[in-house]
Design a protein around this motif. Sequence first.
Motif, PDB file in Angstrom:
ATOM      1  N   VAL A 106       0.852  -1.190   0.000  1.00 44.08           N
ATOM      2  CA  VAL A 106       0.000   0.000   0.000  1.00 44.08           C
ATOM      3  C   VAL A 106       0.888   1.240   0.000  1.00 44.08           C
ATOM      4  CG1 VAL A 106      -1.729   1.323   1.288  1.00 44.08           C
ATOM      5  CG2 VAL A 106      -1.871  -1.176   1.203  1.00 44.08           C
ATOM      6  N   SER A 107       0.638   2.149  -0.925  1.00 45.21           N
ATOM      7  CA  SER A 107       1.412   3.380  -1.024  1.00 45.21           C
ATOM      8  C   SER A 107       1.172   4.260   0.201  1.00 45.21           C
ATOM      9  CB  SER A 107       1.015   4.134  -2.293  1.00 45.21           C
ATOM     10  OG  SER A 107       1.352   5.500  -2.217  1.00 45.21           O
ATOM     11  N   PHE A 108       2.265   4.783   0.775  1.00 48.60           N
ATOM     12  CA  PHE A 108       2.112   5.678   1.918  1.00 48.60           C
ATOM     13  C   PHE A 108       1.461   6.994   1.516  1.00 48.60           C
ATOM     14  CE2 PHE A 108       5.475   2.912   3.748  1.00 48.60           C
ATOM     15  CZ  PHE A 108       4.805   2.554   4.902  1.00 48.60           C
ATOM     16  N   ASP A 109       1.655   7.437   0.276  1.00 40.12           N
ATOM     17  CA  ASP A 109       0.967   8.636  -0.199  1.00 40.12           C
ATOM     18  C   ASP A 109      -0.538   8.395  -0.249  1.00 40.12           C
ATOM     19  OD1 ASP A 109       3.254  10.144  -0.436  1.00 40.12           O
ATOM     20  OD2 ASP A 109       3.528   9.732  -2.578  1.00 40.12           O
ATOM     21  N   ASP A 110      -0.939   7.234  -0.777  1.00 40.13           N
ATOM     22  CA  ASP A 110      -2.365   6.894  -0.810  1.00 40.13           C
ATOM     23  C   ASP A 110      -2.919   6.750   0.607  1.00 40.13           C
ATOM     24  OD1 ASP A 110      -2.452   6.876  -3.576  1.00 40.13           O
ATOM     25  OD2 ASP A 110      -2.105   4.722  -3.740  1.00 40.13           O
ATOM     26  N   MET A 111      -2.103   6.175   1.482  1.00 39.48           N
ATOM     27  CA  MET A 111      -2.529   5.996   2.873  1.00 39.48           C
ATOM     28  C   MET A 111      -2.797   7.343   3.530  1.00 39.48           C
ATOM     29  SD  MET A 111      -0.535   4.044   5.999  1.00 39.48           S
ATOM     30  CE  MET A 111      -0.133   2.614   4.970  1.00 39.48           C
ATOM     31  N   ARG A 112      -1.885   8.296   3.332  1.00 41.48           N
ATOM     32  CA  ARG A 112      -2.061   9.616   3.933  1.00 41.48           C
ATOM     33  C   ARG A 112      -3.342  10.277   3.433  1.00 41.48           C
ATOM     34  NH1 ARG A 112       2.145  11.471   2.185  1.00 41.48           N
ATOM     35  NH2 ARG A 112       3.556  11.237   3.972  1.00 41.48           N
ATOM     36  N   LYS A 113      -3.577  10.220   2.151  1.00 41.22           N
ATOM     37  CA  LYS A 113      -4.797  10.813   1.584  1.00 41.22           C
ATOM     38  C   LYS A 113      -6.041  10.141   2.143  1.00 41.22           C
ATOM     39  CE  LYS A 113      -2.477  11.912  -2.800  1.00 41.22           C
ATOM     40  NZ  LYS A 113      -2.366  11.527  -4.241  1.00 41.22           N
ATOM     41  N   ASP A 114      -5.979   8.823   2.275  1.00 40.17           N
ATOM     42  CA  ASP A 114      -7.130   8.076   2.769  1.00 40.17           C
ATOM     43  C   ASP A 114      -7.413   8.400   4.234  1.00 40.17           C
ATOM     44  OD1 ASP A 114      -9.060   5.977   1.870  1.00 40.17           O
ATOM     45  OD2 ASP A 114      -8.243   4.906   3.594  1.00 40.17           O
ATOM     46  N   VAL A 115      -6.357   8.502   5.025  1.00 40.68           N
ATOM     47  CA  VAL A 115      -6.503   8.844   6.445  1.00 40.68           C
ATOM     48  C   VAL A 115      -7.160  10.205   6.605  1.00 40.68           C
ATOM     49  CG1 VAL A 115      -5.195   9.528   8.492  1.00 40.68           C
ATOM     50  CG2 VAL A 115      -4.670   7.379   7.345  1.00 40.68           C
ATOM     51  N   LEU A 116      -6.693  11.190   5.848  1.00 37.78           N
ATOM     52  CA  LEU A 116      -7.253  12.534   5.967  1.00 37.78           C
ATOM     53  C   LEU A 116      -8.697  12.573   5.485  1.00 37.78           C
ATOM     54  CD1 LEU A 116      -4.184  14.686   4.868  1.00 37.78           C
ATOM     55  CD2 LEU A 116      -5.112  14.384   7.170  1.00 37.78           C
ATOM     56  N   ARG A 117      -9.009  11.795   4.461  1.00 37.71           N
ATOM     57  CA  ARG A 117     -10.394  11.719   3.984  1.00 37.71           C
ATOM     58  C   ARG A 117     -11.293  11.114   5.056  1.00 37.71           C
ATOM     59  NH1 ARG A 117      -9.820   9.712  -1.308  1.00 37.71           N
ATOM     60  NH2 ARG A 117      -9.232   7.737  -0.354  1.00 37.71           N
ATOM     61  N   LEU A 118     -10.831  10.040   5.694  1.00 35.80           N
ATOM     62  CA  LEU A 118     -11.606   9.409   6.760  1.00 35.80           C
ATOM     63  C   LEU A 118     -11.745  10.344   7.959  1.00 35.80           C
ATOM     64  CD1 LEU A 118     -13.050   6.912   7.887  1.00 35.80           C
ATOM     65  CD2 LEU A 118     -10.823   6.048   8.625  1.00 35.80           C
ATOM     66  N   PHE A 119     -10.686  11.069   8.288  1.00 41.99           N
ATOM     67  CA  PHE A 119     -10.735  12.024   9.390  1.00 41.99           C
ATOM     68  C   PHE A 119     -11.769  13.115   9.119  1.00 41.99           C
ATOM     69  CE2 PHE A 119      -8.670  15.989  11.213  1.00 41.99           C
ATOM     70  CZ  PHE A 119      -9.189  15.803  12.484  1.00 41.99           C
ATOM     71  N   ARG A 120     -11.786  13.638   7.892  1.00 43.91           N
ATOM     72  CA  ARG A 120     -12.776  14.665   7.545  1.00 43.91           C
ATOM     73  C   ARG A 120     -14.195  14.127   7.669  1.00 43.91           C
ATOM     74  NH1 ARG A 120      -8.935  15.949   3.490  1.00 43.91           N
ATOM     75  NH2 ARG A 120     -10.054  14.664   1.980  1.00 43.91           N
ATOM     76  N   ARG A 121     -14.368  12.840   7.407  1.00 45.80           N
ATOM     77  CA  ARG A 121     -15.684  12.222   7.529  1.00 45.80           C
ATOM     78  C   ARG A 121     -16.038  11.866   8.969  1.00 45.80           C
ATOM     79  NH1 ARG A 121     -15.302   7.892   2.443  1.00 45.80           N
ATOM     80  NH2 ARG A 121     -15.883   9.361   0.787  1.00 45.80           N
ATOM     81  N   GLY A 122     -15.071  12.010   9.878  1.00 49.24           N
ATOM     82  CA  GLY A 122     -15.326  11.742  11.283  1.00 49.24           C
ATOM     83  C   GLY A 122     -15.022  10.341  11.739  1.00 49.24           C
ATOM     84  N   GLY A 123     -14.321   9.548  10.919  1.00 40.76           N
ATOM     85  CA  GLY A 123     -14.040   8.155  11.249  1.00 40.76           C
ATOM     86  C   GLY A 123     -12.809   7.960  12.110  1.00 40.76           C
ATOM     87  N   LEU A 124     -12.665   6.748  12.623  1.00 42.70           N
ATOM     88  CA  LEU A 124     -11.548   6.376  13.498  1.00 42.70           C
ATOM     89  C   LEU A 124     -10.419   5.753  12.683  1.00 42.70           C
ATOM     90  CD1 LEU A 124     -10.432   5.762  16.424  1.00 42.70           C
ATOM     91  CD2 LEU A 124     -11.576   3.558  16.218  1.00 42.70           C
ATOM     92  N   ILE A 125      -9.186   6.081  13.071  1.00 40.89           N
ATOM     93  CA  ILE A 125      -7.990   5.594  12.367  1.00 40.89           C
ATOM     94  C   ILE A 125      -7.137   4.772  13.330  1.00 40.89           C
ATOM     95  CG2 ILE A 125      -5.853   6.303  11.216  1.00 40.89           C
ATOM     96  CD1 ILE A 125      -7.880   9.075  11.022  1.00 40.89           C
ATOM     97  N   GLN A 126      -6.866   3.516  12.959  1.00 38.31           N
ATOM     98  CA  GLN A 126      -5.918   2.709  13.729  1.00 38.31           C
ATOM     99  C   GLN A 126      -4.681   2.472  12.877  1.00 38.31           C
ATOM    100  OE1 GLN A 126      -6.821  -1.018  16.137  1.00 38.31           O
ATOM    101  NE2 GLN A 126      -5.537  -1.949  14.564  1.00 38.31           N
ATOM    102  N   MET A 127      -3.510   2.680  13.463  1.00 36.92           N
ATOM    103  CA  MET A 127      -2.252   2.420  12.779  1.00 36.92           C
ATOM    104  C   MET A 127      -1.413   1.464  13.604  1.00 36.92           C
ATOM    105  SD  MET A 127      -1.071   5.852  10.824  1.00 36.92           S
ATOM    106  CE  MET A 127      -1.888   6.129   9.248  1.00 36.92           C
ATOM    107  N   THR A 128      -0.762   0.534  12.920  1.00 35.40           N
ATOM    108  CA  THR A 128       0.075  -0.475  13.564  1.00 35.40           C
ATOM    109  C   THR A 128       1.489  -0.369  13.010  1.00 35.40           C
ATOM    110  OG1 THR A 128      -1.839  -1.946  13.750  1.00 35.40           O
ATOM    111  CG2 THR A 128       0.338  -2.943  13.998  1.00 35.40           C
TER     112      THR A 128
END
Length: 350
Positions: A106-128
């Motif tokens: 998984v591309s880290f650039d895609d991951m960053r964009k996806d995380v910020l999109r989920l954050f704007r939607r109000g969702g929870l982010i788990q990172m390992t």
Amino acid sequence: MKTNTLIYFLLAALLCVSCNGKRKSYDEMGSDGMTTRTENLQANLRAIANQGVLVGQQYGTLSGVGWRADSTGRSDMQGICGDHPACCGYELCGIERGMRHNVDSVSFDDMRKDVLRLFRRGGLIQMTWTAPDHHGDDRLLETWLTRVARFLGSLQDGYGIKAPVVLMLYPHDGRSWYTRLSADDYKALYQSAADKLKDLGVTNAVMGCSFAHIAGNKAAEELLPDGVDVLHADLRLTAAQASAAHSLLDREVSALVGMAQQHNMAAAMTTGIQGQATPGFFSGTIAGLVKQYRLSYILFGANRGEPHEGRFYVPYPGCSNELIDDFVKFYNAEPTIFLGDLNGLYLKKD
């Protein structure tokens, strides 16, 4: 003339600030060295278990059966029940070595964009972060932690507001090199990394600890580091375990929630059976567990590949109607919270 000169210098000053890449940050800091949104998440994770359980998926809006890294942030869950996952999980292993993709490709650039999109939607982010072996090289480990910290710090929007994450350091998966350490050495490793990230300016991480299993695992108590807010168990099952899924998961979740309550932590898990070999798994087994036990969130394993490969943990558009109907029943069950019903995860509650 003086007015025109003053205006010129003001515009020039603003241009210099813009060219230097500086911007005003609207991210408020709390009293514990974290952003206020991260502190609010820390408190709300425990409280939300009284209302229901957040339901999500590993890479839920980054990959699915027959697609990946979609620019709109779609999900296989949305394709079958009309709602997005309330939480998504991401693996950081690879960022420490400066790689462009993580160990799951998984591309880290895609991951960053996806995380910020989920954050704007109000969702929870788990990172390992399943860290590679640094072979006792403390300088190398410090370099790795610096890169992890830099990536976590980059999860911010145009106003400088950072996306809070639940961070699982050194997940005790039973395979990684650090699982062979003594309890004292493991806790020292974990605590040293947590302290270093804080020193490096990471202000948007709620700390978590993950185990492959907890039931009957007497070592789990001894391995639990201080300062952990979320206790997580990775309970993904194999097809061979499908027939015993209910009894296996009930035993594990009971131990997970009991241990979390004893230490005043939120409880969470990742689960699923790849290929979904068991009818009624969602509406029966999982729905029963979330009604009986106080879990804050649940992640299912990732969907990926093509339909013929069977690499899915959640039904997807085009799979059997029996599996889709089973998941839709689970979606409609009262304790489950998907993105459409999630509000105020990062706000202070009265």
